[in-house]
Design an enzyme around this catalytic site. Structure first.
Site, PDB file in Angstrom:
ATOM      1  CG  ASP A  44     149.537 -43.450  66.151  1.00  6.73           C
ATOM      2  OD1 ASP A  44     149.445 -42.452  65.414  1.00  6.73           O
ATOM      3  OD2 ASP A  44     149.086 -43.476  67.312  1.00  6.73           O
TER       4      ASP A  44
ATOM      5  NE  ARG B  20     150.202 -51.204  76.109  1.00  8.50           N
ATOM      6  CZ  ARG B  20     149.281 -51.355  75.157  1.00  8.50           C
ATOM      7  NH1 ARG B  20     149.117 -52.531  74.582  1.00  8.50           N
ATOM      8  NH2 ARG B  20     148.551 -50.336  74.756  1.00  8.50           N
TER       9      ARG B  20
ATOM     10  CG  ASP C 229     150.118 -48.310  77.377  1.00  6.31           C
ATOM     11  OD1 ASP C 229     149.973 -49.021  78.389  1.00  6.31           O
ATOM     12  OD2 ASP C 229     149.170 -47.908  76.695  1.00  6.31           O
TER      13      ASP C 229
ATOM     14  CB  SER D  65     143.040 -42.935  72.098  1.00 12.32           C
ATOM     15  OG  SER D  65     144.049 -43.822  72.507  1.00 12.32           O
TER      16      SER D  65
HETATM   17  N1  ARG Z   1     144.836 -45.599  81.468  1.00 10.24           N
HETATM   18  C1  ARG Z   1     145.033 -46.996  81.225  1.00 10.24           C
HETATM   19  C2  ARG Z   1     146.437 -47.388  81.559  1.00 10.24           C
HETATM   20  O1  ARG Z   1     147.288 -46.562  81.720  1.00 10.24           O
HETATM   21  C3  ARG Z   1     144.652 -47.377  79.808  1.00 10.24           C
HETATM   22  C4  ARG Z   1     145.608 -46.943  78.766  1.00 10.24           C
HETATM   23  C5  ARG Z   1     145.158 -47.303  77.406  1.00 10.24           C
HETATM   24  N2  ARG Z   1     146.261 -47.274  76.476  1.00 10.24           N
HETATM   25  C6  ARG Z   1     146.196 -46.773  75.294  1.00 10.24           C
HETATM   26  N3  ARG Z   1     147.284 -46.805  74.588  1.00 10.24           N
HETATM   27  N4  ARG Z   1     145.128 -46.205  74.804  1.00 10.24           N
HETATM   28  O2  ARG Z   1     146.724 -48.549  81.667  1.00 10.24           O
END
Ligand code: ARG
Length: 421
Positions: A32, A113, A142, A194
């Protein structure tokens, strides 16, 4: 058609092509953000500065990532090792707050993040960028965490999130990559899981994980040994805490980053820390994540055990509500919300007394507390014992206590039951 979405502006902080001159791209080296690195140059006729943040994600080769960014036309590429800051300022407070969202997710991504976005702001300013770009989709948490941070810390900066608008699926991205000489790692036939990871844990989403009725396939576990393949011999691990933070493993003092890595390795070997989690995302979606959190699955229960030992019944009744609020704020992208700092003040005050050791027995996927000790324990074996009566605790006083303690409840019960005869 591709890219039209990116031109429409919904919020004030979104950038439109005319205003974009130099973009700080949060770059992971994956498909990406690699496609994005080229696409931003084409689409916005802008220069791209790449930033990659090391939060302890295992097996990453930062020289390769940097080389790739420069090869794809980045005018600068910065790799920042933020592991220590992450451990001290983000994971540490999470440990003190026993932070678990939804009863199972120790927030490793959610904690990372705001730090990643804060670094993006710093490097954007330093490199004269007007815009920050990231690779988050429009369906996840995120984007909320990153954009809320940027807007809070740097109202002058704009944001672009190409994945939300470019309407390329994985196949189109692979085609775009081939067309523009972007190397694509591994096979391209099967879409990969992912993945997001750092030193506090690893998540997998996508593929069969989206089928709630599908039990985990072993190939998803890249960190933790499947419990049935874990050693037949249990192992005891002893953690020492000072003021709510782990400082030693099995008697050896370690810095927090190293300590977390050490504990993760021991837990992973014993199949500890697999969480199959249904989660309420902040944007409303309900999704399933498979987590591998071997360090958190040992450190958090150990911390909670010690905290329970040194706190009073009233503190023990009160703090879990604050812990839950802390986890929710951080999950929901509001790291910079003042309530989080208010809560931290309470967490810190309580944790002043959370010192001592806890030992857990690890065996085929479980981590069970088996020993605990603390100079601050509100515990007196002479008081608690069944062995002898009398002494400091007067059992003769108990009936008087029970009479007064139950007074209102008894009165209310009588009033209500007198009514129905
Ligand atoms: N569900 C978790 C969260 O919202 C993990 C997210 C993982 N992020 C990703 N871009 N694959 O914090």
């Amino acid at each position: 058609m591709s890219g039209e979405g990116a031109l429409r502006k919904t919020a004030s902080y979104e950038a439109v092509p005319g205003e974009v001159g130099r973009v700080l791209l949060l770059y992971s080296g994956g498909l990406d953000t690699s496609v994005m690195l080229k696409w931003i140059q084409d689409r916005y006729e802008a220069e791209v500065v790449a930033l990659t943040v090391n939060l302890g994600q295992p097996g990453e080769d930062y020289e390769v990532i940097e080389g790739k960014a420069l090869h794809l036309g980045a005018v600068e590429c910065h790799v920042v090792d933020a592991r220590e800051t992450f451990a001290r300022d983000y994971v540490g407070p999470a440990i003190r707050a026993n932070a678990l969202y939804g009863g199972g997710y120790p927030l490793f991504t959610a904690l990372g993040r705001p730090l990643i976005a804060k670094l993006a702001v710093e490097y954007a300013r330093r490199s004269g960028c007007d815009t920050i770009a990231h690779g988050c989709t429009g369906k996840g948490n995120d984007q909320v965490r990153i954009e809320a941070t940027v807007m809070t810390l740097a109202p002058e900066l704009k944001v672009i999130a190409p994945v939300r608008g470019w309407q390329m699926g994985r196949d189109e991205e692979v085609a775009y990559a081939r067309e523009h000489g972007i190397p694509v790692k591994g096979g391209t036939e099967v879409a990969p899981y992912s993945i997001d990871d750092n030193l506090w844990g690893r998540s997998s989403e996508g593929r069969w994980i989206e089928d709630l009725d599908h039990a985990p396939e072993d190939d998803v576990f890249q960190l933790v040994t499947p419990p049935e393949q874990a050693p037949d011999e249990p192992e005891e691990v002893e953690l020492e805490f000072e003021r709510g933070l782990p400082v030693a493993v099995d008697g050896q003092r370690l810095e927090l980053v190293e300590l977390i890595e050490r504990v993760a390795a021991i837990g992973a070997r014993h199949g500890v820390g697999i969480v199959d989690h249904i989660e309420d995302r902040i944007v409303g979606l309900k999704v399933r994540d498979i987590y591998e959190v071997p360090a958190a699955a040992i450190v958090l229960p150990a911390h909670a055990e010690l905290e329970k030992l040194v706190c009073t019944i009233h503190q023990n009744q009160f703090k879990p509500g604050l812990d839950r609020q802390w986890a929710y704020l951080v999950y929901a992208g509001l790291w910079w919300e003042p309530l989080r700092e208010d809560l931290d003040a309470y967490m810190d005050a309580v944790n002043e007394h959370v010192s001592g050791t806890v030992a857990l027995k690890l065996y085929k996927g479980t981590a069970r507390v088996v020993r605990r000790s603390s100079p601050n324990a509100v515990y007196d074996p002479a008081l608690a014992t069944f062995a002898e009566s009398g002494g400091l605790f007067s059992q003769q006083a108990s009936p008087g206590f029970i009479e007064l303690w139950s007074l209102q409840s008894r009165m209310a019960w009588r009033v209500r039951h007198a009514r129905d005869g």
